[in-house]
Design a protein around this motif. Structure first.
Motif, PDB file in Angstrom:
ATOM      1  N   UNK A   5       9.075   2.080  -5.501  1.00 29.11           N
ATOM      2  CA  UNK A   5       8.484   0.758  -5.256  1.00 29.11           C
ATOM      3  C   UNK A   5       9.502  -0.343  -5.570  1.00 29.11           C
ATOM      4  N   UNK A   6      10.187  -0.213  -6.695  1.00 26.67           N
ATOM      5  CA  UNK A   6      11.192  -1.223  -7.058  1.00 26.67           C
ATOM      6  C   UNK A   6      12.350  -1.243  -6.064  1.00 26.67           C
ATOM      7  N   UNK A  60      -0.544  -2.593  -4.741  1.00 30.27           N
ATOM      8  CA  UNK A  60      -1.949  -3.001  -4.782  1.00 30.27           C
ATOM      9  C   UNK A  60      -2.866  -1.775  -4.785  1.00 30.27           C
ATOM     10  N   UNK A  61      -2.535  -0.822  -3.927  1.00 37.40           N
ATOM     11  CA  UNK A  61      -3.339   0.396  -3.827  1.00 37.40           C
ATOM     12  C   UNK A  61      -2.421   1.590  -3.594  1.00 37.40           C
ATOM     13  N   UNK A  62      -2.836   2.725  -4.150  1.00 37.93           N
ATOM     14  CA  UNK A  62      -2.121   3.985  -3.920  1.00 37.93           C
ATOM     15  C   UNK A  62      -3.152   5.006  -3.450  1.00 37.93           C
ATOM     16  N   UNK A  63      -2.860   5.643  -2.334  1.00 37.23           N
ATOM     17  CA  UNK A  63      -3.734   6.652  -1.746  1.00 37.23           C
ATOM     18  C   UNK A  63      -3.095   8.024  -1.889  1.00 37.23           C
ATOM     19  N   UNK A  64      -3.884   9.017  -2.252  1.00 35.02           N
ATOM     20  CA  UNK A  64      -3.335  10.364  -2.400  1.00 35.02           C
ATOM     21  C   UNK A  64      -4.290  11.441  -1.902  1.00 35.02           C
ATOM     22  N   UNK A 108       0.196  -8.923   8.125  1.00 37.33           N
ATOM     23  CA  UNK A 108       1.507  -8.910   8.777  1.00 37.33           C
ATOM     24  C   UNK A 108       2.661  -8.901   7.778  1.00 37.33           C
ATOM     25  N   UNK A 109       2.450  -9.494   6.613  1.00 36.37           N
ATOM     26  CA  UNK A 109       3.519  -9.527   5.611  1.00 36.37           C
ATOM     27  C   UNK A 109       3.390  -8.406   4.590  1.00 36.37           C
ATOM     28  N   UNK A 110       2.539  -7.432   4.863  1.00 35.85           N
ATOM     29  CA  UNK A 110       2.353  -6.304   3.953  1.00 35.85           C
ATOM     30  C   UNK A 110       3.357  -5.191   4.216  1.00 35.85           C
ATOM     31  N   UNK A 111       3.346  -4.183   3.358  1.00 31.25           N
ATOM     32  CA  UNK A 111       4.224  -3.023   3.512  1.00 31.25           C
ATOM     33  C   UNK A 111       3.469  -1.749   3.165  1.00 31.25           C
ATOM     34  N   UNK A 112       3.714  -0.715   3.940  1.00 31.76           N
ATOM     35  CA  UNK A 112       3.179   0.614   3.666  1.00 31.76           C
ATOM     36  C   UNK A 112       4.344   1.538   3.361  1.00 31.76           C
ATOM     37  N   UNK A 113       4.363   2.077   2.150  1.00 38.51           N
ATOM     38  CA  UNK A 113       5.364   3.073   1.766  1.00 38.51           C
ATOM     39  C   UNK A 113       4.672   4.421   1.646  1.00 38.51           C
ATOM     40  N   UNK A 114       5.169   5.412   2.368  1.00 43.39           N
ATOM     41  CA  UNK A 114       4.625   6.764   2.247  1.00 43.39           C
ATOM     42  C   UNK A 114       5.690   7.655   1.604  1.00 43.39           C
ATOM     43  N   UNK A 115       5.233   8.558   0.739  1.00 42.94           N
ATOM     44  CA  UNK A 115       6.144   9.418  -0.019  1.00 42.94           C
ATOM     45  C   UNK A 115       5.742  10.879   0.179  1.00 42.94           C
ATOM     46  N   UNK A 128       0.877  -1.169   0.000  1.00 42.95           N
ATOM     47  CA  UNK A 128       0.000   0.000   0.000  1.00 42.95           C
ATOM     48  C   UNK A 128       0.914   1.217   0.000  1.00 42.95           C
ATOM     49  N   UNK A 129       0.636   2.163  -0.910  1.00 41.47           N
ATOM     50  CA  UNK A 129       1.460   3.369  -1.031  1.00 41.47           C
ATOM     51  C   UNK A 129       0.593   4.596  -0.754  1.00 41.47           C
TER      52      UNK A 129
END
Length: 210
Positions: free
Chosen positions: A126-127, A135-139, A86-93, A66-67
């Motif tokens: 992301x790479x 999977x999803x991008x929130x803005x 639990x195995x997910x990741x959240x990247x915030x930019x 999830x970004x």
């Protein structure tokens, strides 16, 4: 500069720091808005009604990445982490280093990554963190006030980085943001959340094709 002026500078700085600390995340958010209002959508963080409604269409069980663009002081971060596997990741930019520093200091979750950078570079980001697609991008970025060419570049890069079946989640205070999504996302759901300051428009752009 006189000795009196020199003495006053540290005191004024200390007073500002005390006020900011006393306000907690609101103080950081307000300072970020004052410093760069073009990149911050609102002076008030999103309401819990906006947060819950915006995240309600996410298939959390099948979300690995999830970004979020423009996380500010993390209004959406903990609600996303609370739902994320639990195995997910959240990247915030975020382009604002003050917000990124605050998030790194206040969120201690191994699934959380805060990046000081541009949303237009989402594919590279992301790479760099071991994923090919999100999977999803929130803005919540204020698309209508971004520098010329930035909003279309972000919309295009976002479409490319989202996997088939995923979605671009956008909340804004002006309807123009949808026009940047429309060239890429053929199916867009929309809603308005009135319990927010100010009331906001919401869109979910679904990627039905690769």
């Amino acid at each position: 500069m006189t000795s009196t002026e020199l003495a006053r500078q540290p005191l004024a700085h200390r007073i500002r720091q005390k006020i900011k600390q006393g306000m907690g995340p609101w103080g950081v958010f307000l300072e970020g808005f004052i410093r760069n209002p073009v990149m911050v959508g609102s002076i008030v963080p999103s309401s819990r009604f906006t947060i819950n409604r915006m995240l309600s269409k996410v298939d959390w069980a099948n979300t690995k990445l999830f970004v979020e663009y423009g996380p500010g002081v993390g209004t959406f971060c903990q609600p996303v982490l609370d739902r994320l596997p639990r195995d997910g990741m959240l990247i915030v930019i975020d382009t604002n280093p003050m917000f990124i520093d605050y998030l790194r200091r206040t969120i201690s979750d191994s699934r959380f990554v805060a990046v000081n950078g541009s949303a237009a570079d989402v594919e590279e980001i992301v790479r760099a963190h071991g994923h090919e697609k999100a999977d999803y991008v929130l803005s919540g970025l204020p698309f209508s006030t971004l520098p010329k060419g930035v909003a279309p570049a972000i919309a295009s890069a976002t479409y490319r980085v989202i996997r088939k079946g995923g979605a671009f989640l956008v909340y804004q205070f002006r309807p123009k943001a949808r026009s940047y999504m429309a060239p890429h996302f053929k199916r867009i759901d929309d809603a308005i959340e009135p319990i927010n300051v100010p009331p906001c428009f919401m869109w979910w752009g679904w990627k039905d094709e690769d």
